[in-house]
Design an enzyme around this catalytic site. Structure first.
Site, PDB file in Angstrom:
ATOM      1  N   GLY A 237     109.954  72.410  37.879  1.00  0.00           N
ATOM      2  CA  GLY A 237     111.043  71.438  37.895  1.00  0.00           C
ATOM      3  C   GLY A 237     110.751  70.246  38.781  1.00  0.00           C
ATOM      4  O   GLY A 237     110.987  69.096  38.392  1.00  0.00           O
TER       5      GLY A 237
ATOM      6  N   ASN B 189     112.117  76.849  30.526  1.00  0.00           N
ATOM      7  CA  ASN B 189     111.703  75.771  31.441  1.00  0.00           C
ATOM      8  C   ASN B 189     112.081  74.391  30.891  1.00  0.00           C
ATOM      9  O   ASN B 189     112.207  73.429  31.646  1.00  0.00           O
ATOM     10  CB  ASN B 189     110.180  75.764  31.634  1.00  0.00           C
ATOM     11  CG  ASN B 189     109.633  77.029  32.254  1.00  0.00           C
ATOM     12  OD1 ASN B 189     108.504  77.415  31.978  1.00  0.00           O
ATOM     13  ND2 ASN B 189     110.410  77.688  33.093  1.00  0.00           N
TER      14      ASN B 189
ATOM     15  N   LYS C 288     100.834  75.771  32.536  1.00  0.00           N
ATOM     16  CA  LYS C 288     101.529  74.520  32.888  1.00  0.00           C
ATOM     17  C   LYS C 288     100.583  73.425  33.370  1.00  0.00           C
ATOM     18  O   LYS C 288     100.773  72.248  33.041  1.00  0.00           O
ATOM     19  CB  LYS C 288     102.581  74.785  33.970  1.00  0.00           C
ATOM     20  CG  LYS C 288     103.780  75.551  33.471  1.00  0.00           C
ATOM     21  CD  LYS C 288     104.827  75.712  34.558  1.00  0.00           C
ATOM     22  CE  LYS C 288     106.005  76.505  34.015  1.00  0.00           C
ATOM     23  NZ  LYS C 288     107.039  76.701  35.052  1.00  0.00           N
TER      24      LYS C 288
ATOM     25  N   CYS D  20     115.357  79.441  41.179  1.00  0.00           N
ATOM     26  CA  CYS D  20     116.094  78.907  40.017  1.00  0.00           C
ATOM     27  C   CYS D  20     116.197  79.915  38.881  1.00  0.00           C
ATOM     28  O   CYS D  20     117.213  79.978  38.184  1.00  0.00           O
ATOM     29  CB  CYS D  20     115.414  77.652  39.490  1.00  0.00           C
ATOM     30  SG  CYS D  20     115.219  76.391  40.732  1.00  0.00           S
TER      31      CYS D  20
ATOM     32  N   CYS E 281      99.294  92.359  67.252  1.00  0.00           N
ATOM     33  CA  CYS E 281      98.189  91.402  67.123  1.00  0.00           C
ATOM     34  C   CYS E 281      98.828  90.023  67.212  1.00  0.00           C
ATOM     35  O   CYS E 281      99.832  89.853  67.906  1.00  0.00           O
ATOM     36  CB  CYS E 281      97.423  91.623  65.823  1.00  0.00           C
ATOM     37  SG  CYS E 281      98.434  91.416  64.354  1.00  0.00           S
TER      38      CYS E 281
END
Lengths: 78, 363
Positions: B39, B68, B84, B186, B330
């Protein structure tokens, strides 16, 4: 003192409103957060930062009358 | 130098005093990496390509899904099922043949982040989860690259510029990752389609301002936008040296972002927070073991920790107490987790991992 509160993102959903004027006797941001968490139990599941008068502050910040306090949660989405 | 076709193409930029031919050449010379072509990434990529940014990198491992298309405006029905980064490259090359698009159809990881970031001038965060957001931030700090940040939630968005001219980083705003699963993305909670368009376009604007050295980048400021009320709030942020140092000292080879963000949890391991440890120290006798290398800082004198570097744990098991609680720490809580895992396999059942590591001591 009276504070102008602004709730963003999921915080607004947790408290059920986007803003409110709150008259309360607290000294610090931490005191305000403790009060808000007792009022809205759901808030304790959220991480958020506090901005007072448009400036990010730590929990020991001393509040003044008429301060604008915004509760800013992190957002994940992209 | 711009050729005549480019001069014509960018003529509306060339007319601006703030851009001009010199600025347009700066855009052409710039290299911008966009992490995530979702987005936010789509409008960022579209505007940067149109603006003539010379080299654009896109990293995304995900494939285009029909859900999407409601907001990821680079893609069409023909792209469904295609990676994508690759689908975006095809579209962007149609938009502007004068831009070099590098598509990387992989996940950003602790292994590839630093080398990839070092090839670009500016990094844009268009990710959708906290593990990758903290990785992007830390890799930008380590590679010394400005980070143009954007994030969205339903009808609201955030924009900022991090790690720019000694300004704050994402960790200065949010030092701790939220509890795993407490902040939905989302795909889990929904988002109004136009919102990433608004926020992503603001990110593109910040990138262009940084390249052109015009205006005031949103460094040291968090802009939040509420689409339902058309309101925005700008909050001033300051650099927190302690948080920047945490990022600077991270060894990406050993850091586990899923663990830092609480996504990975080991139910067989006892965790103890710094605050719980401070309380416990007053009540009972504990053994504290530091599994970092001996030179690693900070050292907390009050802990009187026994230093046994992780690699030397097998030959030093005899030094670890069995008759009291043993706290293992640590730097960030990951190596200590490995130490506990090994020791529990060797019969220890009295071990506690210091959550977040010793860097949490001062926070």
């Amino acid at each position: 003192m009276t504070l102008e509160l602004k709730y963003l993102g999921m915080i607004a959903e947790a408290v059920g409103k986007q803003e409110e004027q709150l008259t309360i006797s607290v000294k610090t941001v931490e005191g305000l957060c403790d009060y808000l968490i007792t009022e809205h139990e759901q808030l304790k599941n959220h991480k958020f930062k506090i901005a007072v008068n448009h400036k990010l502050v730590e929990s020991n910040f001393l509040l003044n009358n008429n301060d604008e306090v915004a509760l800013l949660p992190p957002f994940a989405g992209g | 130098m711009l050729n005549d076709i480019e001069k014509y193409r960018y003529s509306r930029h060339l007319l601006l005093d703030e851009v001009g031919a010199h600025g347009q050449e700066k855009l052409k010379a710039a290299k911008v990496l966009v992490v995530g072509a979702g987005g936010l990434g789509c409008p960022v990529l579209q505007y940067l390509t149109a603006a003539g940014v010379g080299t654009i990198g896109i990293i995304d491992f995900d494939k285009v899904d029909e859900t999407n298309l409601q907001r990821q405006i680079l893609f069409t029905m023909n792209d469904v099922g295609i990676n994508k980064a690759i689908a975006a490259k095809v579209r962007l090359e149609q938009l502007n043949p004068y831009t070099d698009i590098n598509s990387i159809d992989q996940k950003l990881t602790t292994e590839n982040a630093l080398e990839l970031f070092s090839q670009y001038d500016i990094v844009v965060d268009g990710t959708d989860n906290f593990s990758t957001r903290y990785l992007v931030n830390d890799a930008c700090v380590l590679a010394n690259k400005p980070l143009v940040y954007g994030a969205i939630y339903k009808f609201e968005g955030q924009v900022s510029v991090f790690n720019y001219n000694n300004g704050p980083s994402y960790r200065c705003l949010f030092p701790e990752a939220p509890e795993a699963g407490s902040v939905p993305n989302c795909s889990e909670i929904g988002v109004i389609g136009v919102l990433p368009g608004i926020i992503g376009t603001q990110q593109a604007n910040e990138v262009i301002k940084i390249i052109l050295e015009i205006g005031k980048p949103l460094s040291g400021k968090l802009l939040t936008y509420d689409a339902l009320n058309a309101t925005q709030l700008i909050v001033n942020l300051t650099r927190n040296e302690k948080q920047v140092k945490i990022a600077q000292q991270i060894d990406l080879k050993t850091y586990d972002y899923d663990y830092f963000c609480g996504i990975k949890k080991d139910d067989t391991m006892n965790e103890i927070s710094v605050q719980e440890l401070k309380n416990l120290l007053e009540k009972e006798d504990l053994q504290i073991i530091d599994v970092r290398e001996s030179h690693e800082m900070p050292k907390v004198e009050a802990l009187k920790a026994l230093n046994i570097p992780l690699q030397t744990i097998p030959q030093n098991m005899g030094k670890i107490a069995k008759d009291k609680k043993v706290i293992i720490h640590c730097q960030h809580g990951v190596r200590s987790m490995h130490a506990i895992d090994f020791l529990q396999q060797n019969g220890f059942d009295n071990l506690y991992n210091l959550t977040g590591g010793i860097v949490m001591w001062e926070n």
